[in-house]
Write a protein that holds these residues in place. Sequence first.
Motif, PDB file in Angstrom:
ATOM      1  N   UNK A 162      42.398  36.986   0.697  1.00 19.42           N
ATOM      2  CA  UNK A 162      43.241  36.451   1.770  1.00 19.42           C
ATOM      3  C   UNK A 162      44.579  37.176   1.879  1.00 19.42           C
ATOM      4  N   UNK A 163      45.029  37.827   0.800  1.00 15.38           N
ATOM      5  CA  UNK A 163      46.296  38.568   0.858  1.00 15.38           C
ATOM      6  C   UNK A 163      46.185  39.724   1.846  1.00 15.38           C
ATOM      7  N   UNK A 164      45.038  40.422   1.840  1.00 15.38           N
ATOM      8  CA  UNK A 164      44.826  41.532   2.767  1.00 15.38           C
ATOM      9  C   UNK A 164      44.895  41.037   4.210  1.00 15.38           C
ATOM     10  N   UNK A 165      44.265  39.908   4.482  1.00 14.41           N
ATOM     11  CA  UNK A 165      44.302  39.337   5.835  1.00 14.41           C
ATOM     12  C   UNK A 165      45.729  38.995   6.239  1.00 14.41           C
ATOM     13  N   UNK A 166      46.481  38.442   5.330  1.00 13.93           N
ATOM     14  CA  UNK A 166      47.866  38.066   5.627  1.00 13.93           C
ATOM     15  C   UNK A 166      48.721  39.298   5.920  1.00 13.93           C
ATOM     16  N   UNK A 167      48.542  40.359   5.144  1.00  6.71           N
ATOM     17  CA  UNK A 167      49.282  41.603   5.379  1.00  6.71           C
ATOM     18  C   UNK A 167      48.913  42.189   6.741  1.00  6.71           C
ATOM     19  N   UNK A 168      47.619  42.146   7.073  1.00  7.97           N
ATOM     20  CA  UNK A 168      47.171  42.661   8.368  1.00  7.97           C
ATOM     21  C   UNK A 168      47.796  41.873   9.519  1.00  7.97           C
ATOM     22  N   UNK A 169      47.857  40.565   9.385  1.00  8.21           N
ATOM     23  CA  UNK A 169      48.462  39.740  10.442  1.00  8.21           C
ATOM     24  C   UNK A 169      49.954  40.019  10.574  1.00  8.21           C
ATOM     25  N   UNK A 170      50.637  40.203   9.461  1.00  4.83           N
ATOM     26  CA  UNK A 170      52.062  40.558   9.517  1.00  4.83           C
ATOM     27  C   UNK A 170      52.263  41.893  10.227  1.00  4.83           C
ATOM     28  N   UNK A 171      51.345  42.839  10.001  1.00  5.08           N
ATOM     29  CA  UNK A 171      51.438  44.135  10.666  1.00  5.08           C
ATOM     30  C   UNK A 171      51.220  43.996  12.174  1.00  5.08           C
ATOM     31  N   UNK A 172      50.359  43.078  12.576  1.00  3.24           N
ATOM     32  CA  UNK A 172      50.144  42.829  14.006  1.00  3.24           C
ATOM     33  C   UNK A 172      51.419  42.306  14.655  1.00  3.24           C
ATOM     34  N   UNK A 173      52.030  41.307  14.026  1.00  9.11           N
ATOM     35  CA  UNK A 173      53.252  40.730  14.592  1.00  9.11           C
ATOM     36  C   UNK A 173      54.386  41.762  14.640  1.00  9.11           C
ATOM     37  N   UNK A 174      54.476  42.592  13.623  1.00  4.67           N
ATOM     38  CA  UNK A 174      55.475  43.659  13.617  1.00  4.67           C
ATOM     39  C   UNK A 174      55.235  44.621  14.769  1.00  4.67           C
ATOM     40  N   UNK A 204      51.590  35.263  21.775  1.00  3.40           N
ATOM     41  CA  UNK A 204      50.384  35.018  20.978  1.00  3.40           C
ATOM     42  C   UNK A 204      50.752  35.082  19.502  1.00  3.40           C
ATOM     43  N   UNK A 205      50.455  34.029  18.771  1.00  2.00           N
ATOM     44  CA  UNK A 205      50.834  33.963  17.354  1.00  2.00           C
ATOM     45  C   UNK A 205      49.639  33.835  16.422  1.00  2.00           C
ATOM     46  N   UNK A 206      48.475  33.466  16.951  1.00  2.00           N
ATOM     47  CA  UNK A 206      47.305  33.262  16.098  1.00  2.00           C
ATOM     48  C   UNK A 206      46.192  34.228  16.481  1.00  2.00           C
ATOM     49  N   UNK A 207      45.608  34.851  15.466  1.00  2.00           N
ATOM     50  CA  UNK A 207      44.545  35.826  15.687  1.00  2.00           C
ATOM     51  C   UNK A 207      43.381  35.529  14.751  1.00  2.00           C
ATOM     52  N   UNK A 208      42.200  35.980  15.150  1.00  2.00           N
ATOM     53  CA  UNK A 208      41.027  35.812  14.313  1.00  2.00           C
ATOM     54  C   UNK A 208      40.297  37.137  14.177  1.00  2.00           C
ATOM     55  N   UNK A 209      39.594  37.290  13.072  1.00  2.00           N
ATOM     56  CA  UNK A 209      38.844  38.518  12.815  1.00  2.00           C
ATOM     57  C   UNK A 209      37.518  38.475  13.570  1.00  2.00           C
ATOM     58  N   UNK A 210      37.204  39.576  14.259  1.00  2.00           N
ATOM     59  CA  UNK A 210      35.945  39.637  15.005  1.00  2.00           C
ATOM     60  C   UNK A 210      35.022  40.737  14.481  1.00  2.00           C
TER      61      UNK A 210
END
Length: 258
Positions: A162-174, A204-210
């Motif tokens: 889950x840490x990888x997912x969190x880092x990826x989401x932070x990169x999206x927001x950045x 948009x603040x919430x994203x999901x993996x597809x």
Amino acid sequence: MRKIVILIILSLTIQCSFGQACGIYRIKYVGKIQSNSFKIEKIKLPTIKFLHGLENENSKNSSVEIELTNNQFLIELRSHLTSIYENAEDLLRFYKEKREGIPIIFLVIVNGKKKEIQTELTWDNIQITMVKDDKFGNLFELNLNEIDLENDTLKEEYPWDSVVTKVALNAIHLSINNFVNEVKDENFPSSPGPFNVPFRQKEITEFEIIGYSYSETNPHIYQIEFRPSNQTGSGNRITVVMNIKTKEALKVYMQADG
């Protein structure tokens, strides 16, 4: 004989009118859920019968399903059982005798599919307090505090944690903030990239993996595909290039193709 019956009914009525002699009490669940990796639709919380050990986890009467408001929940349940509790300490002691904690089920969307994720909170992480109000039956608040769905007890069904997912989401927001505010960064978002038109939807603040793919030459480099959680079908897409071994975001590609 009729007088005896009347006296018995009158006695029971008087008992139920003062204090909590009938044993009816209420609980109010409150709490908040923190998650950047999952879109949470609903949660299931234990019923009072379950807390009393009268229902098992597989019973349809073991839990109540509620919707969230801004990832927060608040629901009041009424007991029709006959036990009497005049303080929070006695109630907590009784609950602890039945089980070490309470199960909570989250109805989430993962990789575009609905699924249930279950965890259990121990009584050490729950505060029970008695609340005064003018309604019948003592009211006890069960504060579940903030439940973090990013911890290691909730594994995602991917080749990373889950840490990888969190880092990826932070990169999206950045990347979105950089693009909207015209901050130049060759990687967040990357330009030029494989897509043509970056999108500006900063709200948009919430994203999901597809989906995801990985490099054959470097098996630790993954391209993880995201989309807004409320989107169905084709539309906005974001690709985050991640090193899942070092948990580092390398690039972000954004596209608006809907």
